[in-house]
Design a protein around this motif. Structure first.
Motif, mmCIF file in Angstrom:
data_model
loop_
_atom_site.group_PDB
_atom_site.id
_atom_site.type_symbol
_atom_site.label_atom_id
_atom_site.label_comp_id
_atom_site.label_asym_id
_atom_site.label_seq_id
_atom_site.Cartn_x
_atom_site.Cartn_y
_atom_site.Cartn_z
ATOM 1 N N ILE A 1 -12.283 -37.551 -144.856
ATOM 2 C CA ILE A 1 -12.698 -37.447 -146.135
ATOM 3 C C ILE A 1 -13.656 -38.967 -145.881
ATOM 4 O O ILE A 1 -14.226 -38.596 -147.329
ATOM 5 N N GLU A 2 -14.046 -39.838 -145.562
ATOM 6 C CA GLU A 2 -15.305 -41.082 -146.409
ATOM 7 C C GLU A 2 -17.269 -40.253 -145.722
ATOM 8 O O GLU A 2 -17.470 -40.291 -146.611
ATOM 9 N N ALA A 3 -16.725 -38.825 -145.261
ATOM 10 C CA ALA A 3 -18.216 -37.739 -144.970
ATOM 11 C C ALA A 3 -17.934 -37.160 -145.982
ATOM 12 O O ALA A 3 -19.117 -36.294 -146.069
ATOM 13 N N GLN A 4 -17.068 -36.696 -146.406
ATOM 14 C CA GLN A 4 -16.888 -35.089 -147.951
ATOM 15 C C GLN A 4 -17.304 -35.963 -148.865
ATOM 16 O O GLN A 4 -16.843 -36.328 -149.669
ATOM 17 N N PRO A 5 -17.790 -34.932 -149.712
ATOM 18 C CA PRO A 5 -18.292 -33.810 -149.307
ATOM 19 C C PRO A 5 -19.995 -33.995 -148.421
ATOM 20 O O PRO A 5 -20.378 -34.846 -148.146
ATOM 21 N N ILE A 6 -20.633 -33.108 -147.904
ATOM 22 C CA ILE A 6 -21.826 -33.129 -147.137
ATOM 23 C C ILE A 6 -22.475 -32.348 -146.910
ATOM 24 O O ILE A 6 -22.766 -30.689 -147.159
ATOM 25 N N LYS B 1 -21.756 -37.696 -153.379
ATOM 26 C CA LYS B 1 -22.323 -38.523 -152.305
ATOM 27 C C LYS B 1 -23.414 -37.517 -151.477
ATOM 28 O O LYS B 1 -23.010 -36.520 -150.705
ATOM 29 N N GLU C 1 -11.430 -42.795 -149.886
ATOM 30 C CA GLU C 1 -12.558 -43.399 -149.290
ATOM 31 C C GLU C 1 -12.226 -44.808 -149.447
ATOM 32 O O GLU C 1 -11.694 -45.608 -148.615
ATOM 33 N N GLN D 1 -17.480 -28.985 -153.929
ATOM 34 C CA GLN D 1 -19.609 -28.757 -153.033
ATOM 35 C C GLN D 1 -19.847 -27.554 -153.060
ATOM 36 O O GLN D 1 -20.800 -27.606 -154.057
#
Lengths: 439, 439
Positions: free
Chosen positions: A381-386, B80, B119, B434
Motif C-alpha cells: 500500500i505504501e508504494a501504490q500507486p507507482i 504519489k 499508509e 492510477q
C-alpha cells in the motif's frame, strides 16, 4: 523446438538495466545461466525457448542490478548504536577505540562481519568495499555468505586492534594478497586510513605496494574540517593536494567522504579520475559537513554511494543513502531538478562497479555480465500507486521492499529469507556479543 | 484474589513513555481498559491481578505512543510520485493543479484518503492534521479506519477543486464544524492555505471564524524564498510579521514548514506560542530550504514533525522524517550533539499532541491518557544488537519495523496487517485510479 536449459529465469518484472541507455523493460524477463546474463527481453514468444531450472516471478517488482557499497567497516556491526549524538573525537576516544581494543580478535571480526554481511544482503547489496582489521575473517564471512568484497586492512601508524603498528599491518596485507589472489569474489585493496593516521613515509610505502601488486587504494579523504585545517597547518596544503604531491591519485583510488574539498582539490580529483565514495548520512550524523557534490558532478568525477560503518550511520541502507543524497543536495543547491532519481541510482550501481574495476562484469544488467540482481516489491500500500520505478527507488521505498538477491546467478536471499546464512544463529550471536560489549 | 478484567494487556515490552521524565520501563507492561491506560509497570507480581481479554506480547519490541503527523494532504495518496525532480511552480502548474482539477470529486477524495490513511497506519500514525479539499470524505475515511484526524478545508481565493472560490470553501468549512462537533476522533480546523493564496480580507474572515468557533488554525508559512521575497515586496514585511499584524498567531496555530524566518519572526512565533510543523524531507526535495530549527528550539517554540503530502515527499514515514531532521540539523549547526534521539522523538509524540490541543489525552503513555500505542520490532538482524531504543528509532529502523498500532485502546494494525481496512481492495482501487490519472 529444442529448448535451451538455463539455471534461472526472472520474469514479469519491471527491469531497470542501468545500461548506458538506461533501458527499461516493463514486463521483462532475464535468462541466467552459469552465473551470467544470457538474454534480456520482454518478448513473450522468445521466452518460450528457455527451460529454466528455477523461475523467479517478479510481478509487481522492480528488477535491477544489486547495490555496490563503496565504503564500509563491516565488522563494526556489533558497535551499531553503541554511542550516538557525540562529537567525533569523544565518540572515537571514549567509546569506539577503547571497545575495539578490548574486543577485537579474529573470532569477533568473523562473527561481527557475518552479521554485517547479513545486513548488507537484506539491504540489497552484492559487493562491498571494506576497510577494517583482521580482513581475512571478513573475507571468510563474505565467502560463506556468497557476497563479493574488496578487503582492505586499515593502515595506521599507531598500535591498533592487536597490531603493534604499521609494519605488522602491511605484513598482514601481504598475506591477504597471497591468500585471495585466485578468489573469484574477493579482491584485496590497500587501505591507508587517512593522512592524519599515516605518516608520509607510510603513505609512500603503501603507494609503492599498490603499484607493485596492481591493487586498489582505499582511503578516508578530508572527512572533517579539523582534518583539512590540520593539513593546512602542518603541510601547508589540503589533504587532497598533499596526496597529489605524493602521486597518490589515480582511477584506482576510492576517496571516501571527500567533504572538505577546495575547487583546486576537485580539479585534481577530476583530472586524476579518482572515484569518490559519498557517505551522506554519516557526514550528517557526525556533523562532518556537506560535500561539494554538484561541483564534483559537473567535473564528471565518478560518484559512488556508501553507508560507512553502522557505528556512525546507523544502518546499511543504500536506498536511504541515495534518497538523502539526492534531497540534501537539491536543497543545498536551491535546485529541485538536481540529481534526479534516474541519475542518483547510478551511484551505487554502474558508477560503483566502475570504481571497483568491475565495469565489464557488474553494475548493470547486460548480456554477458554477471547476474548480480535484486528484486524490489512495489505492491505494498505504501508504494501504490507507482508512476515511475526510479522515483519510488529514491523517494518512496525502504530496504524492506527488497525481496530477492542473486549474486553470480545464485539466489542469496529469496523473499527476504537469507539462504546462505542462519539468521537465528546470527541474532543469537549478536545478543551474546552485546552482553560482552557492556561488561 | 479477585482479578480485574481489562480489555488489553501489552507485556514484555521496552516501554518508552515519553512522559515528562522520559521514563523507560524495560520488560514493562501496560494495562488498557475502555480505551485508556490503567496502569504501567514492570512489576511481574502486580501484573497478575489483571485478566485481559487480549494480550499483546511485545517481547523484543519498543512500545511507545503512536505518532502524530501535524501536516498532511492525505487525499493526495494517488498523486504519489506522479512528478518529481521539478521546480515547485512547474510541478504545481503543469502537473498537480491540472490533475487535481480533472480528478477531484467526493469519490476520489474518499478513496485516496482511505489509501493515505492506510499508509499512515503502516507508518505508526494515530492522528493527522490534514489540509485538503472535500474534507468530509477524508473524515469519513478516518472514522472507517479508526484513526484520529483534524480536518481543515484549504481556503484559497481562486476557484479550486470544484469550488468557485473562497466563500464556498468557508461554507463547506461551516458544514464540517456542524457535522463533526460531537465526534470523539475528528476535530475541525480552519486552514487558510497561505498568504500568497489568501487575501488579507480572507485571512481576517478565517481568523474571526476560528475565534467564534474556538478552532485550530492551520496554514503554510514561509515555505519558499519566493513567498518570503514576494511578501516583503508586496507588504513590506515577512509572511510571519504580516500574519502577526493581523493578530493571527496564538497557541492554537500550526505553522507548517516555517523555513524562511528572520530572527524577529522567530521571536514572534515564540512569544505567541505558535506550534511549528517541520517538513524536512519535503523542503529538501522541493529545494525549499532549511528551516532555522536550532534557533526555534532555543526559543522554546513547540516543534512537531510532519511528512507533508506524498506528492512532494514521497511517503508518510515519521521515522524517516525524524531521522533526517536530526541529522541534517546536526550538520547545519556543526554540532553532532544537537537534537539527540531522546529529544527529536518528542516532536511527533508529546509535542504534536500539545500542538493539536490534545496534551492531556495523547502523546505519551500515562495512566488516564488514551491508549494510542505502537509496538516496534527490534529483533531483525538489521536492528541487532540494540544498545538504546531511542538511537534505533531515530538512526537505525524504518517503518516496516512498526508492527502493532492501537488507537483508543483498539487494535488497528497487528503484525502489520490492517484490521479496519481491506488492503487488497485499497490496492485494487489505487491501480484503477492510477490508470484514470494517466488517461
Amino acid at each position: 523446438m529444442k529448448l535451451d536449459n538455463i539455471d534461472i529465469l526472472i520474469e514479469n518484472g519491471d527491469v531497470l538495466t542501468i545500461n548506458s541507455e538506461m533501458e527499461r523493460l516493463e514486463n521483462g524477463w532475464i535468462a541466467i545461466n552459469k552465473g551470467k546474463v544470457v538474454e534480456i527481453s520482454n518478448d513473450p514468444q522468445e521466452k518460450q525457448k528457455y527451460q529454466p531450472t528455477h523461475t523467479i516471478n517478479a510481478k509487481n517488482k522492480i528488477v535491477m542490478p544489486g547495490f555496490i557499497n563503496t565504503h564500509t567497516h563491516i565488522a563494526m556491526a556489533y558497535f551499531k548504536g553503541l554511542a550516538d549524538d557525540l562529537p567525533l573525537y569523544t565518540w572515537l576516544n571514549n567509546h569506539i577505540w577503547p571497545k575495539e581494543t578490548a574486543m577485537i580478535n579474529d573470532e569477533f571480526v568473523y562473527h561481527s562481519s557475518l552479521h554485517g554481511i547479513a545486513e548488507l544482503i537484506k539491504n540489497g547489496t552484492v559487493m562491498f568495499n571494506d576497510m577494517y582489521f583482521r580482513g581475512s575473517e571478513t573475507a571468510k564471512a563474505a565467502i560463506k555468505a556468497g557476497v563479493r568484497a574488496v578487503i582492505g586492512e586499515g593502515v595506521l601508524d599507531f598500535p591498533v586492534a592487536g597490531y603493534d603498528g604499521r609494519d605488522s599491518i602491511l605484513k598482514y596485507s601481504l598475506s591477504l594478497i597471497e591468500q585471495y589472489k585466485d578468489s573469484p569474489t574477493i579482491d584485496v585493496s590497500l587501505s591507508p586510513h587517512s593522512i592524519y593516521t599515516c605518516s608520509i613515509e607510510t603513505l609512500q610505502k603503501v603507494l609503492d605496494m599498490s603499484k607493485k601488486y596492481g591493487l586498489l587504494l582505499h582511503t578516508h579523504l578530508a572527512e572533517t574540517k579539523k582534518e583539512f585545517d590540520d593539513s593546512i597547518a602542518q603541510h601547508g596544503k589540503s589533504p587532497t593536494a598533499l596526496l597529489n604531491d605524493l602521486d597518490f591519485w589515480s582511477d584506482k583510488c576510492i576517496a571516501a567522504h571527500s567533504v572538505w574539498l577546495t575547487d583546486e582539490d576537485i580539479d585534481i580529483l577530476a583530472e586524476k579520475k579518482v572515484n569518490i565514495s559519498i557517505n551522506t548520512k554519516s557526514n550528517l550524523k557526525l556533523a562532518s559537513g556537506f560535500m561539494p557534490l554538484k561541483k564534483c558532478f559537473e567535473k564528471k568525477i565518478n560518484l559512488t554511494q556508501a553507508t560507512d560503518g553502522v557505528a556512525s550511520n546507523n544502518n546499511l541502507s543504500i536506498i536511504e543513502e541515495i534518497s538523502t543524497t539526492s534531497k540534501v543536495h537539491k536543497a543545498l543547491n536551491h535546485d529541485p531538478t538536481f540529481l534526479p532519481a534516474e541519475q542518483v541510482i547510478k551511484f551505487p550501481t554502474i558508477n560503483a562497479a566502475k570504481a571497483l574495476g568491475k565495469k565489464e562484469l557488474l553494475g548493470s544488467i547486460e548480456v554477458g555480465k554477471q547476474a548480480d540482481i535484486i528484486t524490489i516489491d512495489t505492491d505494498e500500500i505504501e508504494a501504490q500507486p507507482i508512476y515511475s520505478p526510479y522515483s519510488h527507488l529514491v523517494y518512496n521505498l525502504n530496504s524492506n521492499a527488497i525481496k530477492d538477491v542473486l549474486i553470480n546467478g545464485k539466489p542469496i536471499m529469496l523473499n527476504r529469507q537469507l539462504l546462505t546464512l542462519d539468521e537465528n544463529e546470527i541474532k543469537d550471536r549478536a545478543k551474546f556479543y552485546q552482553k560482552k560489549m557492556l561488561e
